[in-house]
Enzyme design. Structure first.
Site, PDB file in Angstrom:
ATOM      1  N   ASP A  18      -3.124  -4.058  -3.655  1.00 49.73           N
ATOM      2  CA  ASP A  18      -2.793  -2.703  -4.102  1.00 49.73           C
ATOM      3  C   ASP A  18      -2.677  -2.613  -5.616  1.00 49.73           C
ATOM      4  O   ASP A  18      -3.256  -1.712  -6.246  1.00 49.73           O
ATOM      5  CB  ASP A  18      -1.494  -2.230  -3.448  1.00 49.73           C
ATOM      6  CG  ASP A  18      -1.672  -1.943  -1.957  1.00 49.73           C
ATOM      7  OD1 ASP A  18      -2.817  -2.003  -1.482  1.00 49.73           O
ATOM      8  OD2 ASP A  18      -0.665  -1.669  -1.283  1.00 49.73           O
ATOM      9  N   ARG A 100      14.704  -3.456  -8.102  1.00 53.61           N
ATOM     10  CA  ARG A 100      13.891  -2.477  -8.825  1.00 53.61           C
ATOM     11  C   ARG A 100      14.389  -2.172 -10.232  1.00 53.61           C
ATOM     12  O   ARG A 100      13.580  -2.044 -11.158  1.00 53.61           O
ATOM     13  CB  ARG A 100      13.770  -1.185  -8.008  1.00 53.61           C
ATOM     14  CG  ARG A 100      13.102  -1.366  -6.641  1.00 53.61           C
ATOM     15  CD  ARG A 100      11.978  -2.357  -6.668  1.00 53.61           C
ATOM     16  NE  ARG A 100      11.245  -2.417  -5.408  1.00 53.61           N
ATOM     17  CZ  ARG A 100      10.548  -3.463  -5.015  1.00 53.61           C
ATOM     18  NH1 ARG A 100      10.511  -4.554  -5.788  1.00 53.61           N
ATOM     19  NH2 ARG A 100       9.889  -3.449  -3.876  1.00 53.61           N
ATOM     20  N   ASP A 129      11.135   3.279  -3.271  1.00 54.62           N
ATOM     21  CA  ASP A 129      10.896   2.515  -4.497  1.00 54.62           C
ATOM     22  C   ASP A 129      10.351   3.360  -5.638  1.00 54.62           C
ATOM     23  O   ASP A 129      10.654   3.109  -6.803  1.00 54.62           O
ATOM     24  CB  ASP A 129       9.948   1.338  -4.218  1.00 54.62           C
ATOM     25  CG  ASP A 129      10.667   0.165  -3.586  1.00 54.62           C
ATOM     26  OD1 ASP A 129      11.910   0.106  -3.691  1.00 54.62           O
ATOM     27  OD2 ASP A 129       9.994  -0.701  -3.000  1.00 54.62           O
ATOM     28  N   SER A 183       4.238  -4.796   6.386  1.00 54.85           N
ATOM     29  CA  SER A 183       4.315  -5.034   4.946  1.00 54.85           C
ATOM     30  C   SER A 183       5.597  -5.777   4.629  1.00 54.85           C
ATOM     31  O   SER A 183       6.617  -5.627   5.315  1.00 54.85           O
ATOM     32  CB  SER A 183       4.276  -3.705   4.181  1.00 54.85           C
ATOM     33  OG  SER A 183       5.432  -2.945   4.471  1.00 54.85           O
TER      34      SER A 183
END
Length: 408
Positions: A18, A100, A129, A183
């Site tokens: 990605d 994050r 996210d 994922s």
């Protein structure tokens, strides 16, 4: 697209499919010079190959940043969060959420260093996210341009992404050509798995989903007993051996993994409004939470402990929703850190087949007074008759209410 021209953009880059597609898309759609940032957060995968992939995509060597941030991650983000005993919706230890703000912080720092005018991430438009990254960006650099490709590009399917990758000769590993079963996001605190085979919350997660722990039923038949030393709310040693923050969490992860500790199957409420089912593994964090509460149980005053427990859900929501750099999180952190000044000592913990049990705790700052609580005649003056007046005073309003109801 961003409303103003972008010359240079710092991309949070894993080297996976990605973000590799995003890298090329930024070059082709924006005509921008791309700077990549790859963080080693303890995800357990080799990150150095990201350098070769970035070079192959035309990124200049001086624009490739690959950094080991494990110690900073645990010291400045994980440990402060655990001082608050932070749990989201009663179960989730926030392993993804807490990573994050560190990534966002380093992206902004690198953008300032290289003179970039934009930052970018690979988070989708349905998840949390994107919010966490972007609140972090804006909280640190209010005028930064943010590029969120998943909210901008025209790709409608995974097949379209793969066609773009092949057109631009982006390396695609064989397992990425088919549909991935789920994922995964991982760092030193946890791993999370979502999507595909996990989307139906009525169906038990297959065993192959778990990557950080053995099944509790396969764990040893004999318990593992360890001690954890704390100083001002942070763990500093295991079995008397002093360790750095990242080293200590790594060791707790190993102990948790071997004893089947830290599995969680959760349906949570995302900040964007939908529910999501995820399978999380937080072996070291699960041990740490139990041990920290154990040392607090003898070192914190009742009022301080109960107030912390009242504040914690708010703190957890701030972390989950991406408000790490907000003034309210910092205010709560100051109060929490003040509460930890005497939270030092040692906790003895038993690990057995998925369970964490505190079996002992000692501290030079202990508030536990055996003379006060003993059923035997204690040395400290405690007149049992005083309890009668205490109870009557607390019962006064209840008695008034009861008399009114009897009249009615």
């Amino acid at each position: 697209m961003a409303q103003k021209p972008v010359k240079k953009v710092v991309l949070a880059y894993s080297g996976g499919l990605d973000t590799s597609i995003i890298l090329k898309w930024l070059q082709t759609e924006y005509g921008a010079e791309v700077v990549t940032f790859t963080a080693d957060l303890g995800q357990g995968e080799e990150i150095e190959p990201a350098r070769a992939k970035a070079l192959a995509a035309g990124v200049k060597p001086e624009n490739i940043f690959i950094e080991d941030v494990r110690e900073e991650f645990v010291r400045d983000f994980v440990f402060p969060m655990f001082r608050a005993n932070t749990v989201y919706e009663g179960q989730y230890l926030l392993g993804t959420s807490i990573a994050r703000p560190l990534i966002a912080k380093r992206q902004i720092e690198i953008a300032r260093q290289v003179g970039a005018d934009a930052v970018s991430h690979g988070a989708t438009g349905k998840g949390n996210d994107q919010v966490r990254f972007e609140l972090g960006y804006y909280g640190l650099e209010p005028d930064i341009t943010v590029i969120a490709p998943w909210r901008e590009w025209d790709f409608k399917s995974r097949e379209a992404l793969l066609e773009f990758a092949e057109k631009h000769q982006i390396q695609i590993t064989k397992d990425k050509r088919g549909e991935a079963p789920f994922s995964v996001d991982a760092n030193l605190l946890h791993s999370s798995s979502e999507g595909k085979v996990l989307e139906d919350p009525a169906v038990e997660a297959p065993e192959f989903v778990h990557m950080r722990t053995i099944a509790p039923e396969d764990a040893p038949d004999q318990p593992t007993i360890i001690t954890i030393d704390f100083e001002k709310g942070d763990p500093v040693a295991i079995d008397g051996v002093a360790m750095s923050p990242a080293t200590l969490l790594t060791k707790l992860n190993e102990l948790g993994r071997d004893n089947g500790i830290g599995r969680l199957d959760l349906v949570e409420n995302r900040f964007v409004g939908m529910k999501s089912r995820g399978v999380y593994e937080t072996p070291g964090g699960t041990i740490l939470l139990a041990a920290h509460r154990g040392i607090e149980s003898i070192t914190l005053d009742r009022g301080a402990m109960h107030l912390k427990d009242e504040l914690m859900p708010k703190y957890a929501s701030l972390v989950y929703n991406g408000f790490w750099f907000s003034p309210e999180r910092e205010m709560l952190q100051a109060a929490i850190d003040y509460s930890q000044t005497k939270v030092s000592g040692q906790v003895r913990v038993k690990l057995y087949k998925g369970n964490v049990t505190v079996i002992g705790r000692t501290s030079p700052y202990s508030l536990y007074d055996q003379d006060l609580v003993t059923f035997e005649e204690g040395k400290v003056a405690y007149d049992h008759r005083d309890a009668g007046g205490f109870i009557k005073l607390n019962a006064l309003r209840l008695r008034v209410l009861a008399k009114r109801d009897q009249r009615g």
